[in-house]
Design an enzyme around this catalytic site. Structure first.
Site, PDB file in Angstrom:
ATOM      1  N   ASP A 170     -28.525  -0.723  32.056  1.00 54.65           N
ATOM      2  CA  ASP A 170     -28.879  -0.011  33.385  1.00 54.65           C
ATOM      3  C   ASP A 170     -30.052   1.465  32.967  1.00 54.65           C
ATOM      4  O   ASP A 170     -29.390   2.129  32.575  1.00 54.65           O
ATOM      5  CB  ASP A 170     -28.236   0.678  34.371  1.00 54.65           C
ATOM      6  CG  ASP A 170     -27.005  -0.145  35.708  1.00 54.65           C
ATOM      7  OD1 ASP A 170     -28.027  -1.909  36.114  1.00 54.65           O
ATOM      8  OD2 ASP A 170     -25.737  -0.921  34.358  1.00 54.65           O
ATOM      9  N   ASP A 194     -24.771  -7.464  41.577  1.00 58.39           N
ATOM     10  CA  ASP A 194     -24.732  -6.131  41.382  1.00 58.39           C
ATOM     11  C   ASP A 194     -24.160  -5.501  41.707  1.00 58.39           C
ATOM     12  O   ASP A 194     -24.429  -4.704  42.721  1.00 58.39           O
ATOM     13  CB  ASP A 194     -25.922  -5.770  40.454  1.00 58.39           C
ATOM     14  CG  ASP A 194     -25.530  -4.495  39.506  1.00 58.39           C
ATOM     15  OD1 ASP A 194     -24.565  -4.314  38.707  1.00 58.39           O
ATOM     16  OD2 ASP A 194     -26.947  -4.035  38.715  1.00 58.39           O
TER      17      ASP A 194
HETATM   18  C1  DX5 Z   1     -25.102  -0.041  40.282  1.00 57.37           C
HETATM   19  C2  DX5 Z   1     -25.961  -0.281  38.438  1.00 57.37           C
HETATM   20  C3  DX5 Z   1     -24.325  -1.352  38.504  1.00 57.37           C
HETATM   21  C4  DX5 Z   1     -23.662  -1.062  38.360  1.00 57.37           C
HETATM   22  C5  DX5 Z   1     -22.522  -2.267  38.352  1.00 57.37           C
HETATM   23  O1  DX5 Z   1     -26.432   0.730  39.803  1.00 57.37           O
HETATM   24  O2  DX5 Z   1     -26.784  -1.416  39.198  1.00 57.37           O
HETATM   25  O3  DX5 Z   1     -24.686  -2.108  37.211  1.00 57.37           O
HETATM   26  O4  DX5 Z   1     -23.416  -0.067  35.798  1.00 57.37           O
HETATM   27  O5  DX5 Z   1     -20.523  -1.311  38.326  1.00 57.37           O
HETATM   28  P1  DX5 Z   1     -19.854  -2.327  39.397  1.00 57.37           P
HETATM   29  O6  DX5 Z   1     -19.415  -3.311  39.100  1.00 57.37           O
HETATM   30  O7  DX5 Z   1     -18.222  -1.310  38.932  1.00 57.37           O
HETATM   31  O8  DX5 Z   1     -20.044  -1.794  40.155  1.00 57.37           O
HETATM   32 ZN    ZN Z   2     -27.408  -3.352  37.303  1.00 58.10          ZN
END
Ligand code: DX5
Ligand code: ZN
Length: 222
Positions: free
Chosen positions: A35, A174
């Site tokens: 990310d 996601d």
């Molecule tokens: C949020 C990111 C995600 C995040 C997901 O903006 O794009 O990839 O790290 O984390 P979880 O699975 O904990 O929601």
């Molecule tokens: Zn992400």
């Protein structure tokens, strides 16, 4: 399409990122989700190209880079040099022509191109790009932070699946993904699962990813 997991390295133990990459591989992950946040497109700043390159140096897993930035077009070359395999850009950082140009530019470097939709963006927004993408990311939280609660986007996923038809395009989800929410999304047509907290913070990462994959496989094929 194949069911794949993509742990979000943003949610790992950052002081031990090298070991976390190793743990990701050993846990049977199919890819690594990376990310990038610029503090402008989203109200947070995450990790950048130096860390991407360092991770590329220690793993052969495909790296899928989620660009939560207002100017992803400025970084396509450096993403390629740093070892990205898939680059995802959000549809609302410019007009249709601009997004199309960025997606074609990503592919011109031999990387796979993807477009992401925030929760408030309707399914139809992918239509202009359907022949320029290898993957469509349906956000199941507002982008910017790990550990948020899942938002149900199953109607949107089902519509996008219909638009895709026979094309070899994956649907990635996601945000707030665990075995239960993965199954819901898979039943609607999603096949790539980004997992942050539910993988790195689980007592047993391999079991967590196996459970997510199994639940998604059953739901996807029914
Ligand atoms: C949020 C990111 C995600 C995040 C997901 O903006 O794009 O990839 O790290 O984390 P979880 O699975 O904990 O929601
Ligand atoms: Zn992400």
């Amino acid at each position: 399409m194949k069911i794949l997991t993509s742990p979000s390295i943003f949610a790992c133990d950052v002081l031990n990122i090298g070991k976390e990459v190793e743990r990701t591989e050993k846990s049977g992950a199919d890819m690594i989700h990376f990310d990038v946040m610029d503090g402008v497109y989203v109200p947070n700043i995450s990790i950048g190209f130096g860390i991407l390159k360092a991770i590329r140096g220690i793993t052969n897993l495909p790296i899928d880079v989620h660009m939560m930035t207002v100017k992803p077009e400025a970084y396509i070359g450096v993403l390629s040099e740093s070892g990205a395999d898939i680059v995802t850009v959000h549809n609302d950082i410019g007009d249709e022509e601009k997004i199309k140009t960025i997606l074609m530019d990503i592919r011109s470097y031999g990387m796979m191109a993807a477009v992401a939709l925030k929760p408030g963006v309707p399914a139809e927004a992918v239509l202009p790009f359907i022949d320029n993408v290898d993957m469509i990311l349906v956000m199941t939280v507002e982008p910017g932070f790990s550990g948020q609660s899942f938002m149900d986007m199953t109607d949107k996923i089902a519509k996008i699946k219909e638009y895709i038809g026979d094309r070899p395009i994956s649907i990635q989800v996601d945000g707030g993904i665990n075995a239960e929410t993965a199954a819901k999304c898979a039943a609607a047509g999603a096949n790539i699962f980004v997992v942050g907290n539910a993988s790195y913070k689980a007592p047993d990462m391999k079991k967590a990813l196996d459970d997510i994959k199994n639940a998604a496989e059953v739901a996807y094929n029914n």
